[in-house]
Write a protein that holds these residues in place. Structure first.
Motif, PDB file in Angstrom:
ATOM      1  N   ILE A  66       0.839  -1.204   0.000  1.00  0.00           N
ATOM      2  CA  ILE A  66       0.000   0.000   0.000  1.00  0.00           C
ATOM      3  C   ILE A  66       0.873   1.252   0.000  1.00  0.00           C
ATOM      4  O   ILE A  66       0.623   2.216  -0.749  1.00  0.00           O
ATOM      5  N   ARG A 108      -4.314   2.302  -0.630  1.00  0.00           N
ATOM      6  CA  ARG A 108      -5.281   1.224  -0.419  1.00  0.00           C
ATOM      7  C   ARG A 108      -6.310   1.187  -1.546  1.00  0.00           C
ATOM      8  O   ARG A 108      -6.706   0.126  -2.026  1.00  0.00           O
ATOM      9  N   GLU A 122     -11.864   2.742   7.948  1.00  0.00           N
ATOM     10  CA  GLU A 122     -10.577   2.913   7.262  1.00  0.00           C
ATOM     11  C   GLU A 122      -9.556   3.574   8.179  1.00  0.00           C
ATOM     12  O   GLU A 122      -8.377   3.211   8.197  1.00  0.00           O
TER      13      GLU A 122
END
Length: 369
Positions: free
Chosen positions: A8, A76, A94
């Protein structure tokens, strides 16, 4: 999880670097801001090197300029093939996930550092235990809290008897005696904050045996505050006793040599230098002290030469030395009427000449007139 977070980060890093480059940014500019080399920045961008958590956050700040969690959120979304610009900053799940993953970085770093410290501690512990010398460590109050096996064996006491005792406290609990000389070095090191070497101190161990030690007292300091002492200790007992024995034997030999009346005695080494002589040798020829002190056999002979009638023959025979298993006898007359006999014998070990033994007799009473 660690690999996922790294992926990521790299996705977001390359995404924002592309935008940074479009605005005129370069790897060189990033390197200057980070205080690293350009090649290092290139390696991180190409994923051949892994940046630390701190460096990742600084890279995100340079390329993105916003919170690190938002930077990772872009990565992401890229990972999930979503539009990177449509980040939902308010999504609680998140944010929580990002926080967990970020904290996992710190946890893994802490675990790694903790393991390295434990491994290092165990390494030095084994190293100190295997040393062929003693190590003793005290705390700020000068109480012993560590002693290695070598020292315990040499002083023949249990670890329990030593741990917790104070090296400066003169009491019956301490298993060693005659410590005053050592305590002087210890105290000096403690007061000056400087290491102090002791080259030979005498101690008495519980068995009653007298031993000799050498070593260092090394203060442990923390911002110029005394935290204790590391004492290294070597055993020189055999060396000291051997030296004492050698000195004693040397004096015995000197006394034996000087006990000969009307007989001079000198011993030469293989380099023909005088290593031993008695007082009678000097008396017979009245050799000045300055000549004797040089221990030069040839200079001694040159001095005696002036006392001899047949000087040439004397010098010729004086510089000839007998070899294996033979000895030479030379008689010569002095100008004052005395007659001298000199007997030279080679000193051998395993058929190798190590030097010569020379005996000088005043045989004047035996001379025929």
């Amino acid at each position: 999880m660690a690999g996922d977070l790294e992926e990521i980060f790299l996705l977001a890093l390359n995404y924002f670097y592309k935008k940074y480059k479009e605005k005129g940014g370069t790897q060189k500019k990033i390197a200057l801001k980070l205080g690293v080399t350009q090649s290092y920045v290139s390696a991180v961008l190409n994923s051949t090197k892994k940046a630390s958590t701190e460096l990742q956050e600084r890279l995100a700040d340079i390329l993105y300029g916003g919170p690190y969690e938002e930077f990772l959120a872009v990565g992401r979304r890229l990972q999930n093939s979503l539009d990177p610009e449509l980040t939902l900053k308010s999504e609680r799940e998140e944010e929580v996930e990002a926080l967990i993953k970020r904290l996992s970085h710190y946890i893994r770093d802490y675990q790694r550092i903790e393991k390295e410290l434990v491994d290092m501690k165990n390494f030095y512990k084994v190293l100190v235990e295997k040393m062929e010398s003693g190590v003793l460590v005290t705390d700020p109050n000068d109480n012993i809290f560590f002693v290695n096996t070598w020292l315990l064996k040499r002083i023949d006491v249990s670890k329990e008897s030593l741990i917790g005792t104070n090296v400066l406290d003169e009491n019956k609990k301490f298993p060693l005696s005659n410590l005053k000389e050592f305590q002087v070095y210890y105290t000096t090191a403690k007061e000056t904050f400087e290491p102090r070497e002791f080259t030979q101190i005498r101690l008495n161990i519980p068995s009653g045996r007298e031993v000799y030690r050498c070593g260092w007292c090394i203060p442990i300091l923390d911002h110029q505050k005394y935290m204790g002492m590391i004492v290294t200790i070597g055993d020189i007992t055999e060396e000291v006793l051997l030296k004492k024995k050698l000195i004693e034997e040397t004096w015995l030999m000197k006394l034996a040599m000087d006990s000969f009346e009307q007989t001079g005695w000198i011993i030469l080494n293989r380099a023909k230098r005088i290593i031993k002589r008695n007082a009678e040798y000097q008396t017979i020829f009245k050799i000045p002290e300055e000549v004797l002190q040089e221990n030069d056999y040839k200079k001694n002979i040159e001095w005696i030469r002036h006392l001899v009638r047949d000087q040439d023959n004397f010098m010729l025979l004086s510089l000839e030395f007998p070899r294996h298993g033979k000895k030479s006898i030379h008689e010569f007359d002095l100008v004052d009427g005395r007659r001298i006999s000199r007997v030279t014998t080679p000193l051998l070990k395993d058929n190798e000449i190590l030097g010569w033994n020379i005996m000088i007799y005043d045989i004047t009473p035996d001379k025929e007139f």
